[in-house]
Design an enzyme around this catalytic site. Structure first.
Site, PDB file in Angstrom:
ATOM      1  N   ASP A  58       9.986 -10.721   1.489  1.00 57.83           N
ATOM      2  CA  ASP A  58      10.426  -9.354   1.336  1.00 57.83           C
ATOM      3  C   ASP A  58      10.405  -9.056  -0.696  1.00 57.83           C
ATOM      4  O   ASP A  58      11.476 -10.338  -0.190  1.00 57.83           O
ATOM      5  CB  ASP A  58      11.468  -9.436   1.770  1.00 57.83           C
ATOM      6  CG  ASP A  58      12.223  -7.712   1.826  1.00 57.83           C
ATOM      7  OD1 ASP A  58      11.692  -7.047   0.519  1.00 57.83           O
ATOM      8  OD2 ASP A  58      12.929  -7.074   2.280  1.00 57.83           O
ATOM      9  N   CYS A 116       1.206   4.538  -7.779  1.00 54.93           N
ATOM     10  CA  CYS A 116       0.086   5.102  -7.756  1.00 54.93           C
ATOM     11  C   CYS A 116       0.822   6.302  -7.620  1.00 54.93           C
ATOM     12  O   CYS A 116       0.409   7.154  -6.982  1.00 54.93           O
ATOM     13  CB  CYS A 116      -0.604   4.996  -6.569  1.00 54.93           C
ATOM     14  SG  CYS A 116      -2.751   5.365  -6.778  1.00 54.93           S
ATOM     15  N   GLY A 129       0.454  -6.331  -0.335  1.00 54.03           N
ATOM     16  CA  GLY A 129      -0.661  -5.743   0.117  1.00 54.03           C
ATOM     17  C   GLY A 129      -1.561  -3.704  -0.044  1.00 54.03           C
ATOM     18  O   GLY A 129      -0.646  -3.579  -0.930  1.00 54.03           O
ATOM     19  N   PRO A 130      -2.873  -3.949   0.448  1.00 53.02           N
ATOM     20  CA  PRO A 130      -3.282  -4.515   1.482  1.00 53.02           C
ATOM     21  C   PRO A 130      -4.710  -5.714   0.632  1.00 53.02           C
ATOM     22  O   PRO A 130      -4.682  -6.340   1.520  1.00 53.02           O
ATOM     23  CB  PRO A 130      -4.377  -3.625   1.621  1.00 53.02           C
ATOM     24  CG  PRO A 130      -4.254  -2.481   0.694  1.00 53.02           C
ATOM     25  CD  PRO A 130      -3.193  -2.253  -0.709  1.00 53.02           C
ATOM     26  N   GLY A 131      -4.231  -6.035  -0.389  1.00 49.11           N
ATOM     27  CA  GLY A 131      -4.688  -7.265  -0.912  1.00 49.11           C
ATOM     28  C   GLY A 131      -5.996  -6.859  -2.639  1.00 49.11           C
ATOM     29  O   GLY A 131      -6.731  -7.882  -3.002  1.00 49.11           O
ATOM     30  N   GLY A 132      -6.514  -5.414  -2.701  1.00 52.04           N
ATOM     31  CA  GLY A 132      -7.157  -5.258  -4.196  1.00 52.04           C
ATOM     32  C   GLY A 132      -6.551  -6.146  -5.487  1.00 52.04           C
ATOM     33  O   GLY A 132      -6.982  -6.549  -6.155  1.00 52.04           O
ATOM     34  N   LYS A 133      -5.474  -5.257  -5.968  1.00 48.84           N
ATOM     35  CA  LYS A 133      -4.721  -6.585  -7.063  1.00 48.84           C
ATOM     36  C   LYS A 133      -4.418  -8.209  -6.966  1.00 48.84           C
ATOM     37  O   LYS A 133      -4.837  -8.710  -8.022  1.00 48.84           O
ATOM     38  CB  LYS A 133      -3.489  -5.544  -7.764  1.00 48.84           C
ATOM     39  CG  LYS A 133      -4.037  -4.488  -8.469  1.00 48.84           C
ATOM     40  CD  LYS A 133      -2.686  -3.538  -8.227  1.00 48.84           C
ATOM     41  CE  LYS A 133      -2.428  -2.168  -8.236  1.00 48.84           C
ATOM     42  NZ  LYS A 133      -2.517  -1.104  -7.217  1.00 48.84           N
ATOM     43  N   ASP A 142       3.290  -3.692  -7.494  1.00 50.07           N
ATOM     44  CA  ASP A 142       2.783  -2.385  -7.682  1.00 50.07           C
ATOM     45  C   ASP A 142       3.453  -2.094  -6.240  1.00 50.07           C
ATOM     46  O   ASP A 142       3.471  -2.045  -5.235  1.00 50.07           O
ATOM     47  CB  ASP A 142       1.295  -2.845  -7.168  1.00 50.07           C
ATOM     48  CG  ASP A 142       0.691  -1.407  -6.583  1.00 50.07           C
ATOM     49  OD1 ASP A 142       1.599  -0.462  -7.377  1.00 50.07           O
ATOM     50  OD2 ASP A 142      -0.190  -1.270  -6.575  1.00 50.07           O
ATOM     51  N   GLU A 196       3.688 -10.222   0.869  1.00 46.95           N
ATOM     52  CA  GLU A 196       3.678  -9.020   1.289  1.00 46.95           C
ATOM     53  C   GLU A 196       4.391  -8.886   2.332  1.00 46.95           C
ATOM     54  O   GLU A 196       4.883 -10.194   3.648  1.00 46.95           O
ATOM     55  CB  GLU A 196       2.146  -8.685   1.821  1.00 46.95           C
ATOM     56  CG  GLU A 196       2.054  -7.267   2.729  1.00 46.95           C
ATOM     57  CD  GLU A 196       2.314  -6.150   1.980  1.00 46.95           C
ATOM     58  OE1 GLU A 196       3.429  -5.634   2.599  1.00 46.95           O
ATOM     59  OE2 GLU A 196       2.531  -6.275   0.561  1.00 46.95           O
TER      60      GLU A 196
END
Length: 473
Positions: free
Chosen positions: A340, A410, A291-295, A357, A314
């Site tokens: 999980d 990040c 989540g949220p799904g960009g990568k 991530d 996710e």
């Protein structure tokens, strides 16, 4: 009473005028303060409503956005200046009053709005949302602030650098002291580098698009945007940068999911994992914290080009739905599940490539979420640490011998990056670090390796971290 006084008519009460732009900015700041909301989630619906009901144009929206984000980014600096202008501790001032004062301070010290307009507009806002009595307090404080420019105020409220370097940087560049210390430790070097980084955190980031392979191309996006509105990415082969004011939602490829909004650093993490050398087959990929799904969307497109399948997992159901939406229409096989990563449903050794991530402090994205710097506390890192280590440990179990795991955050905080990787390798073994730098061949200043740390001031990206680990046993 003199005859002249008796004849003078009483002064009529003037009702305050509502300024839609400043009202919207105040509402956004209150939502951030009262509900722990994020400005990037609160502001868009407020702007849409204002366009429909108030007739907001592009200039109105740009000013409202600048007022909200500028005030949040410089909150620490403005708090120090406001504190110097009042006769009570800052904590004794009601939060709504502080929001109006901070908005006014930003207009006076951080924009080109004329002094008289900044003060009068802020006082009018105070009359509307606070009442006439507290508006007088706002007026008095802002008039004191208006007597000096920002540099003069910083000379007064920031301690000298030679006496307390971290506190000086914290006030001047509007970051909590502990964040300054953590970023400086991660960055290394002298004063110039940390000042450049902190200043970059206070600049509005570019909007970057990703052309998802097999579904859209960089050339398609550049053709649609035109030379004035679009530029190729600096580092990612799939990136397009939007000129200031560009609207991603107006682009067909974005609306259709063939392209998306994604920071270039995030793209580089996915591309590096996808291009890492493998021993053996390359058919099953896992995004363990999708989540949220960009990568996941970029990984899914890259996997499809090679005939590989992606499993995107996710934990949170609402975020899993976002992942499903981002992957919809992917040209190759994929599956999205709610699971999980610390208690995975898949068998050990099932995957050739795995990305985790991990949840983190988000200190690498302070440009985009400026309010996060004021919410995070050093003790937050302690709550993330066990989760980060468990997710990486389980990712190493999920990959087969010869396969590769990408550990990404990040955040540049050493406690969330190298310390986590080193601890898991020492405790678990059976894996080795591989050099991620050659997988970002055109990107300069990646550090000593084998892991990679990106920086806003050096690369124009979020401060993404990536370590690549190959399973050996």
């Amino acid at each position: 009473m003199s005859e002249q006084s008796r004849r003078r008519p009483p002064k009529q009460y003037r009702r305050p005028k509502k300024d839609p732009v400043r009202m919207l900015a105040f509402e956004a700041l209150r939502a951030v303060d009262e509900r722990d909301a994020y400005a990037n989630l609160v502001l868009p619906p407020l702007l849409r409503k204002a366009r429909e009901k108030e007739g907001f144009d592009g200039r109105d929206a740009a000013l409202a956005t600048e007022l909200v984000y500028g005030t949040l980014r410089r909150q620490g600096t403005y708090d120090a200046i406001i504190a110097a202008c009042i006769d009570r501790p800052l904590r004794e001032v009601d939060p709504p009053v502080l929001d109006v004062l901070a908005l006014g301070a930003h207009q006076l010290l951080g924009t080109r709005i004329p002094t008289h307009a900044a003060v009068s507009a802020s006082v009018e806002l105070a009359r509307v949302v606070l009442g006439d009595g507290r508006a007088k307090f706002v007026n008095a404080v802002l008039r004191k602030i208006s007597q000096r420019d920002l540099d003069a105020w910083l000379d007064e409220v920031a301690p000298p650098y030679d006496e307390d370097a971290e506190d000086h940087l914290a006030v001047v560049h509007s970051h909590p002291r502990w964040v300054v210390s953590a970023l400086w430790d991660a960055l290394g070097g002298g004063r110039a580098g940390i000042e450049d980084l902190l200043e970059a955190d206070n600049e509005r980031p570019e909007v970057t698009l990703v052309a998802r392979p097999g579904r859209s191309t960089v050339d398609e996006l550049l053709d649609v945007l035109g030379e004035e509105a679009g530029l190729p990415g600096r580092w990612s082969p799939y990136a397009v940068r939007l000129a200031e004011g560009g609207e991603p939602g107006a682009i067909d490829a974005v609306r259709e999911g063939r392209a998306g909004v994604q920071d270039e650093g995030s793209q580089l993490v996915a591309v590096a994992l996808a291009n890492a050398p493998l021993d053996g087959p390359d058919k099953r990929w896992l995004d363990g914290c999708a989540g949220p799904g960009g990568k996941a969307a970029l990984l899914g497109a890259l996997a499809a080009e090679r005939g590989a399948a992606l499993l995107a997992a996710e934990k949170q159901p609402h975020r899993a739905r976002l992942v499903d939406r981002a992957l919809a229409g992917n040209p190759g096989p994929y599956q999205v599940i709610t699971a999980d990563g610390t208690r995975p449903p898949w068998q050990p050794g099932s995957f050739d490539r795995v990305l985790v991530d991990v949840p983190c402090s988000g200190l690498g994205a302070l440009r985009r979420r400026p309010e996060a710097r004021w919410r995070r506390r050093p003790e937050d890192l302690e709550s993330f640490a066990p989760l980060q280590r468990t997710l990486l440990a389980e990712a190493l179990k999920a990959v087969r011998v010869g396969g590769v795991v990408g550990y990404a955050t990040c955040s540049p905080h050493l406690a969330e990056t190298r310390v986590v990787v080193d601890d898991v390798l020492k405790k678990q073994g059976g894996a080795e670090l591989i050099d991620a730098r050659p997988l970002m061949p055109d990107v300069p200043a990646l550090g000593d390796g084998p892991d990679v740390q990106l920086w806003p001031h050096l690369h124009g990206t979020d401060a993404m971290y990536l370590a690549l680990l190959r399973r050996t046993d």
